[in-house]
Write an enzyme that holds these catalytic residues in place. Structure first.
Site: not given
Ligand code: COA
Ligand code: ZN
Length: 316
Positions: A17-18, A209, A211, A242, A251
């Site tokens: 994942r990370d 956790h 890095h 990240c 990590n």
């Molecule tokens: N899984 C799949 N699709 C998702 C989702 C999820 N958990 N959450 C939102 N979506 C989709 C929505 O359905 C929407 O799709 P569409 O445009 O086809 O309708 C689109 O993504 C946007 O949704 P929205 O709620 O407006 O999200 P956003 O654009 O504001 O993004 C997150 C918010 C949280 C979904 C996004 O920032 C994200 O996934 N971040 C993860 C970051 C990460 O993994 N970081 C590393 C870990 S430290």
């Molecule tokens: Zn990390």
């Protein structure tokens, strides 16, 4: 707090994942499965295997559901998955993740970069997450990103970590990870934060956790051990980072961590030799040398034949 070490700790492998979320190329699901199965064979029993985030935000993990569907399940192996919101939780539950990890940042700026929302809104998401998971039997875990310092805002107050952790405790979360997203932890900060959580929220076991961004990842592990922490996260070969935090690098490396723990007399249940064998796989897969050291140097028990080295004085 004591200065002795626990006799056994749990390692959660987070490389899939990370680690892979940072890669520019998409690693095919079958390669991820191969790694996962080889790590299980080497004795790893806990994984943060993938994340159910927006595939637009992290395309490298768009195959989360396929991965969990195809993995060979075992009752003694826990497969956790990250989820940022209700949609992610629903996807993770449908794919039968054993544990769901929701996350929030200790700083406002990192939360907005990582999750595109305020922390107040993220806390609402956490509430929804708890409602969705409650009663399913799935383990609900929280992670606080940039828990020791933020690359945008700098220092993170201890009170901020306490405030977020208290919310998780109230919502009935089962455990908490302090994420050192960009390697800003130091032994002093580790002790201070772990000590506070153990005193004020003993119902929320702590996972650490780190890095290795600034070369003190394993020093922080030792400090965590001295505080009595028995759960650590690391990644195979030291891959990781990240995409939403500038300067984030790998990590702490699983083989290096396991090597250190075994040398300290702390059991992990992992076969270090087998683990080092698996660690060469992502190097081949990704096409560059990974930062892991024990996978290259071998454990300290490694011996060379005398004629394998040059002799400074000409003939021996
Ligand atoms: N899984 C799949 N699709 C998702 C989702 C999820 N958990 N959450 C939102 N979506 C989709 C929505 O359905 C929407 O799709 P569409 O445009 O086809 O309708 C689109 O993504 C946007 O949704 P929205 O709620 O407006 O999200 P956003 O654009 O504001 O993004 C997150 C918010 C949280 C979904 C996004 O920032 C994200 O996934 N971040 C993860 C970051 C990460 O993994 N970081 C590393 C870990 S430290
Ligand atoms: Zn990390």
């Amino acid at each position: 707090m004591s200065n002795t070490y626990p006799s056994r700790v749990t390692i959660t492998e987070v490389g899939l994942r990370d680690g892979l979320q940072m890669e520019s190329q998409f690693v095919p699901t079958e390669q991820k499965l191969k790694l996962l199965h080889a790590l299980i064979d080497a004795g790893v029993r806990r994984f943060e295997a993938t994340s159910f985030v927006s595939p637009r935000a992290v395309p490298q993990l768009a195959d989360a559901a396929d991965l969990l569907r195809q993995v060979r399940r075992r009752s003694d192996v826990t497969l956790a998955a990250l989820a940022p919101n209700a949609k992610g939780i629903e996807r993770a539950l449908e794919a039968k993740a054993d544990e769901v990890v929701v996350f929030i940042s200790a700083s406002e700026t990192h939360n907005r970069k990582n999750l595109n929302r305020s922390r107040a809104r993220s806390l609402e998401d956490m509430r929804q997450a708890a409602d969705l998971v409650r009663g399913t039997g799935v383990h609900l875990h929280a992670a606080i990103a940039v828990a020791y310092g933020c690359p945008f805002e700098g220092g993170v107050a201890l009170q901020e970590v306490e405030r977020l952790a208290s919310s998780f405790a109230e919502l009935g979360f089962h455990g908490i990870t302090l994420g050192d997203t960009t390697g800003m932890a130091t032994p002093r900060l580790v002790r201070e934060r772990v000590d506070m959580l153990q005193r004020k929220l003993p119902q929320l076991p702590v996972t650490l956790h780190f890095h290795n961004t600034r070369g003190i990842g394993l020093v922080n592990v030792v400090e965590g051990l001295k505080c009595g922490v028995t759960s650590f996260e690391s990644s195979l070969g030291g891959i990781g980072g990240c995409p939403f935090a500038p300067g984030a690098t790998g990590n702490i490396c699983t083989e290096d961590t396991v090597h250190l723990l075994h040398e300290l007399g702390v059991e992990t249940g992992i076969d270090l030799g087998a683990l080092c064998g698996v660690a060469t796989e992502p190097e081949n897969l990704l096409g560059y040398a990974l930062p892991g050291q024990v996978m290259h140097a071998g454990p300290r028990s490694r011996r060379y034949a005398a004629d394998e080295a040059l002799c400074a004085g000409g003939s021996a």
